[in-house]
Design a protein around this motif. Structure first.
Motif, PDB file in Angstrom:
ATOM      1  N   TYR A  33       8.999  26.167 -21.917  1.00  0.00           N
ATOM      2  CA  TYR A  33       9.231  24.923 -21.188  1.00  0.00           C
ATOM      3  C   TYR A  33       9.614  25.239 -19.744  1.00  0.00           C
ATOM      4  O   TYR A  33      10.267  26.251 -19.469  1.00  0.00           O
ATOM      5  CB  TYR A  33      10.387  24.130 -21.816  1.00  0.00           C
ATOM      6  CG  TYR A  33      10.028  23.308 -23.021  1.00  0.00           C
ATOM      7  CD1 TYR A  33      10.452  23.680 -24.293  1.00  0.00           C
ATOM      8  CD2 TYR A  33       9.278  22.141 -22.895  1.00  0.00           C
ATOM      9  CE1 TYR A  33      10.143  22.913 -25.401  1.00  0.00           C
ATOM     10  CE2 TYR A  33       8.969  21.376 -23.992  1.00  0.00           C
ATOM     11  CZ  TYR A  33       9.399  21.762 -25.247  1.00  0.00           C
ATOM     12  OH  TYR A  33       9.094  21.005 -26.344  1.00  0.00           O
ATOM     13  N   PHE A  35      11.382  23.297 -16.243  1.00  0.00           N
ATOM     14  CA  PHE A  35      12.266  22.195 -15.890  1.00  0.00           C
ATOM     15  C   PHE A  35      12.485  22.160 -14.372  1.00  0.00           C
ATOM     16  O   PHE A  35      12.369  23.180 -13.687  1.00  0.00           O
ATOM     17  CB  PHE A  35      13.660  22.387 -16.510  1.00  0.00           C
ATOM     18  CG  PHE A  35      13.692  22.475 -18.008  1.00  0.00           C
ATOM     19  CD1 PHE A  35      13.335  23.647 -18.661  1.00  0.00           C
ATOM     20  CD2 PHE A  35      14.103  21.395 -18.764  1.00  0.00           C
ATOM     21  CE1 PHE A  35      13.387  23.735 -20.046  1.00  0.00           C
ATOM     22  CE2 PHE A  35      14.156  21.480 -20.149  1.00  0.00           C
ATOM     23  CZ  PHE A  35      13.794  22.651 -20.786  1.00  0.00           C
ATOM     24  N   TYR A  37      15.767  20.596 -12.026  1.00  0.00           N
ATOM     25  CA  TYR A  37      17.062  19.951 -11.954  1.00  0.00           C
ATOM     26  C   TYR A  37      17.416  19.734 -10.491  1.00  0.00           C
ATOM     27  O   TYR A  37      17.051  20.529  -9.622  1.00  0.00           O
ATOM     28  CB  TYR A  37      18.155  20.822 -12.599  1.00  0.00           C
ATOM     29  CG  TYR A  37      18.243  20.721 -14.094  1.00  0.00           C
ATOM     30  CD1 TYR A  37      17.378  21.452 -14.898  1.00  0.00           C
ATOM     31  CD2 TYR A  37      19.189  19.904 -14.696  1.00  0.00           C
ATOM     32  CE1 TYR A  37      17.461  21.361 -16.291  1.00  0.00           C
ATOM     33  CE2 TYR A  37      19.275  19.809 -16.081  1.00  0.00           C
ATOM     34  CZ  TYR A  37      18.416  20.535 -16.859  1.00  0.00           C
ATOM     35  OH  TYR A  37      18.498  20.448 -18.237  1.00  0.00           O
ATOM     36  N   SER A  95      12.466  28.094 -20.027  1.00  0.00           N
ATOM     37  CA  SER A  95      13.135  28.308 -21.303  1.00  0.00           C
ATOM     38  C   SER A  95      12.137  28.605 -22.399  1.00  0.00           C
ATOM     39  O   SER A  95      11.026  28.080 -22.392  1.00  0.00           O
ATOM     40  CB  SER A  95      13.942  27.055 -21.668  1.00  0.00           C
ATOM     41  OG  SER A  95      14.587  27.208 -22.907  1.00  0.00           O
ATOM     42  N   GLU A  96      12.558  29.454 -23.341  1.00  0.00           N
ATOM     43  CA  GLU A  96      11.737  29.708 -24.521  1.00  0.00           C
ATOM     44  C   GLU A  96      11.545  28.419 -25.282  1.00  0.00           C
ATOM     45  O   GLU A  96      12.432  27.571 -25.311  1.00  0.00           O
ATOM     46  CB  GLU A  96      12.414  30.730 -25.429  1.00  0.00           C
ATOM     47  CG  GLU A  96      12.583  32.098 -24.817  1.00  0.00           C
ATOM     48  CD  GLU A  96      13.389  33.025 -25.711  1.00  0.00           C
ATOM     49  OE1 GLU A  96      13.853  32.544 -26.765  1.00  0.00           O
ATOM     50  OE2 GLU A  96      13.535  34.193 -25.367  1.00  0.00           O
ATOM     51  N   ILE A  97      10.429  28.299 -25.980  1.00  0.00           N
ATOM     52  CA  ILE A  97      10.119  27.027 -26.614  1.00  0.00           C
ATOM     53  C   ILE A  97      10.739  26.901 -27.992  1.00  0.00           C
ATOM     54  O   ILE A  97      10.945  25.798 -28.492  1.00  0.00           O
ATOM     55  CB  ILE A  97       8.599  26.795 -26.687  1.00  0.00           C
ATOM     56  CG1 ILE A  97       8.291  25.290 -26.645  1.00  0.00           C
ATOM     57  CG2 ILE A  97       7.980  27.459 -27.913  1.00  0.00           C
ATOM     58  CD1 ILE A  97       6.863  24.972 -26.306  1.00  0.00           C
ATOM     59  N   GLY A 100      15.382  27.433 -27.277  1.00  0.00           N
ATOM     60  CA  GLY A 100      16.096  27.087 -26.058  1.00  0.00           C
ATOM     61  C   GLY A 100      16.991  28.175 -25.512  1.00  0.00           C
ATOM     62  O   GLY A 100      17.748  27.948 -24.583  1.00  0.00           O
TER      63      GLY A 100
ATOM     64  N   PHE B  33      26.038  25.760 -23.472  1.00  0.00           N
ATOM     65  CA  PHE B  33      25.840  26.868 -22.544  1.00  0.00           C
ATOM     66  C   PHE B  33      26.994  26.879 -21.550  1.00  0.00           C
ATOM     67  O   PHE B  33      27.467  25.825 -21.124  1.00  0.00           O
ATOM     68  CB  PHE B  33      24.550  26.680 -21.740  1.00  0.00           C
ATOM     69  CG  PHE B  33      23.275  26.812 -22.523  1.00  0.00           C
ATOM     70  CD1 PHE B  33      22.873  25.828 -23.409  1.00  0.00           C
ATOM     71  CD2 PHE B  33      22.446  27.909 -22.333  1.00  0.00           C
ATOM     72  CE1 PHE B  33      21.678  25.940 -24.111  1.00  0.00           C
ATOM     73  CE2 PHE B  33      21.245  28.019 -23.032  1.00  0.00           C
ATOM     74  CZ  PHE B  33      20.865  27.038 -23.916  1.00  0.00           C
ATOM     75  N   GLY B  98      17.526  21.742 -32.094  1.00  0.00           N
ATOM     76  CA  GLY B  98      16.315  21.446 -32.832  1.00  0.00           C
ATOM     77  C   GLY B  98      15.156  22.252 -32.304  1.00  0.00           C
ATOM     78  O   GLY B  98      15.316  23.109 -31.443  1.00  0.00           O
ATOM     79  N   GLY B 100      11.926  23.223 -30.173  1.00  0.00           N
ATOM     80  CA  GLY B 100      11.646  22.948 -28.765  1.00  0.00           C
ATOM     81  C   GLY B 100      12.857  23.248 -27.909  1.00  0.00           C
ATOM     82  O   GLY B 100      13.971  23.327 -28.391  1.00  0.00           O
ATOM     83  N   ALA B 101      12.633  23.401 -26.662  1.00  0.00           N
ATOM     84  CA  ALA B 101      13.745  23.758 -25.781  1.00  0.00           C
ATOM     85  C   ALA B 101      14.604  22.546 -25.496  1.00  0.00           C
ATOM     86  O   ALA B 101      14.148  21.423 -25.487  1.00  0.00           O
ATOM     87  CB  ALA B 101      13.218  24.345 -24.482  1.00  0.00           C
ATOM     88  N   ASN B 102      15.858  22.831 -25.280  1.00  0.00           N
ATOM     89  CA  ASN B 102      16.815  21.779 -24.984  1.00  0.00           C
ATOM     90  C   ASN B 102      16.566  21.177 -23.623  1.00  0.00           C
ATOM     91  O   ASN B 102      16.204  21.862 -22.687  1.00  0.00           O
ATOM     92  CB  ASN B 102      18.219  22.369 -24.953  1.00  0.00           C
ATOM     93  CG  ASN B 102      18.629  22.939 -26.281  1.00  0.00           C
ATOM     94  OD1 ASN B 102      18.614  22.243 -27.277  1.00  0.00           O
ATOM     95  ND2 ASN B 102      18.982  24.192 -26.285  1.00  0.00           N
ATOM     96  N   VAL B 103      16.831  19.905 -23.494  1.00  0.00           N
ATOM     97  CA  VAL B 103      17.077  19.330 -22.186  1.00  0.00           C
ATOM     98  C   VAL B 103      18.583  19.372 -22.041  1.00  0.00           C
ATOM     99  O   VAL B 103      19.306  18.690 -22.758  1.00  0.00           O
ATOM    100  CB  VAL B 103      16.558  17.891 -22.089  1.00  0.00           C
ATOM    101  CG1 VAL B 103      16.999  17.270 -20.769  1.00  0.00           C
ATOM    102  CG2 VAL B 103      15.043  17.861 -22.217  1.00  0.00           C
ATOM    103  N   LEU B 104      19.058  20.223 -21.185  1.00  0.00           N
ATOM    104  CA  LEU B 104      20.483  20.405 -21.045  1.00  0.00           C
ATOM    105  C   LEU B 104      21.096  19.324 -20.178  1.00  0.00           C
ATOM    106  O   LEU B 104      20.552  18.976 -19.128  1.00  0.00           O
ATOM    107  CB  LEU B 104      20.787  21.771 -20.429  1.00  0.00           C
ATOM    108  CG  LEU B 104      20.322  22.996 -21.217  1.00  0.00           C
ATOM    109  CD1 LEU B 104      20.812  24.269 -20.536  1.00  0.00           C
ATOM    110  CD2 LEU B 104      20.801  22.927 -22.657  1.00  0.00           C
ATOM    111  N   THR B 105      22.225  18.816 -20.632  1.00  0.00           N
ATOM    112  CA  THR B 105      23.038  17.902 -19.845  1.00  0.00           C
ATOM    113  C   THR B 105      24.249  18.687 -19.368  1.00  0.00           C
ATOM    114  O   THR B 105      24.964  19.288 -20.175  1.00  0.00           O
ATOM    115  CB  THR B 105      23.485  16.687 -20.665  1.00  0.00           C
ATOM    116  OG1 THR B 105      22.332  15.999 -21.152  1.00  0.00           O
ATOM    117  CG2 THR B 105      24.305  15.737 -19.816  1.00  0.00           C
TER     118      THR B 105
END
Lengths: 115, 115
Positions: A33, A35, A37, A95-97, A100, B33, B98, B100-105
């Motif tokens: 993935y 991203f 930010y 990120s790895e898929i 994460g 993280f 889960g 797939g990669a995380n969408v980190l907040t």
């Protein structure tokens, strides 16, 4: 090893100009993935977009658009008609898929939009 | 909006003192993280937890740093003893996990100054 390069350290534009932020990545994974930010002056990191390596369609969201090119390992971000509120540091990340892990950020590009 | 909460927001301490930073991840998120941000190094991954178990803390100086998740609602990062080079902004981020990669907040960060 995974690596994200953002060659532009700082960019200054005048309001209403278009600006493109470059992101080049390296990974041995075939699935991953990407991203973007945003970190405004307040300091908090704000999620903008996630793109998986299977989907090379470009995406547009309002004044923001993203160009993913797997052939050149690039995931560039364009702001159209920039505004002063777009002034921030923008980070590209990889990120790895599968789980994460190893969420790697680029060094960031500081964008200043001048009135 | 669900938020990641970090405390303290700002901490000034003297070299040699113990520092503890706390993070409350978003309810239901199972990945946490810890990142450190400095001008020189950018965003560095210090530690990563999934379901409260530490999966990767290779980025953390082991002799003085420790990271734990006593329960699902609290992650801590401790520095003992602190040194001036630890001065940075420390970010906590959580993700839903889960496949797939995380969408980190991200949280708002804890700015640490060690004198």
């Amino acid at each position: 090893a995974q690596k994200v390069t953002q060659a532009q350290t700082e960019i200054s534009v005048v309001e209403k100009e278009d600006v493109t932020l470059d992101c080049v990545y390296e990974t041995r994974d075939t699935t991953y993935y990407l991203f973007w930010y945003k970190q405004p002056p307040s300091g908090e990191l704000v999620f903008l977009i996630r793109r998986n390596s299977f989907d090379e369609q470009n995406e547009i969201s309002g004044r923001y658009s993203w160009n993913f090119q797997k052939s050149t390992s690039s995931f560039n971000f364009t702001i159209t008609a920039s505004q002063v509120v777009d002034s921030a540091v923008y980070f590209c990340a990889l990120s790895e898929i599968n789980n994460g892990q190893n969420f790697v950020f680029g060094p960031g590009t500081r964008l200043s939009v001048l009135p | 909006d669900a938020r990641v909460t970090q405390t303290p927001r700002d901490k000034v301490t003297e070299m040699g003192q113990e520092v503890t930073m706390r993070c409350q991840p978003i309810l239901g998120h199972n990945t946490v993280f810890w990142y450190r941000q400095t001008m020189m190094q950018g965003l560095e991954l210090l530690a990563y937890f999934r379901n409260r178990a530490p999966l990767d803390d290779s980025g953390m100086p082991k002799d003085r740093f420790s990271a734990e998740m006593p329960d699902a609602t609290l992650a801590t990062l401790k520095i003992q003893p602190s040194e001036p080079r630890d001065s940075a902004v420390y970010f906590c981020a959580s993700g839903p996990g889960g496949s797939g990669a995380n969408v980190l907040t991200f949280g708002a960060g804890s700015r640490l100054t060690v004198l």
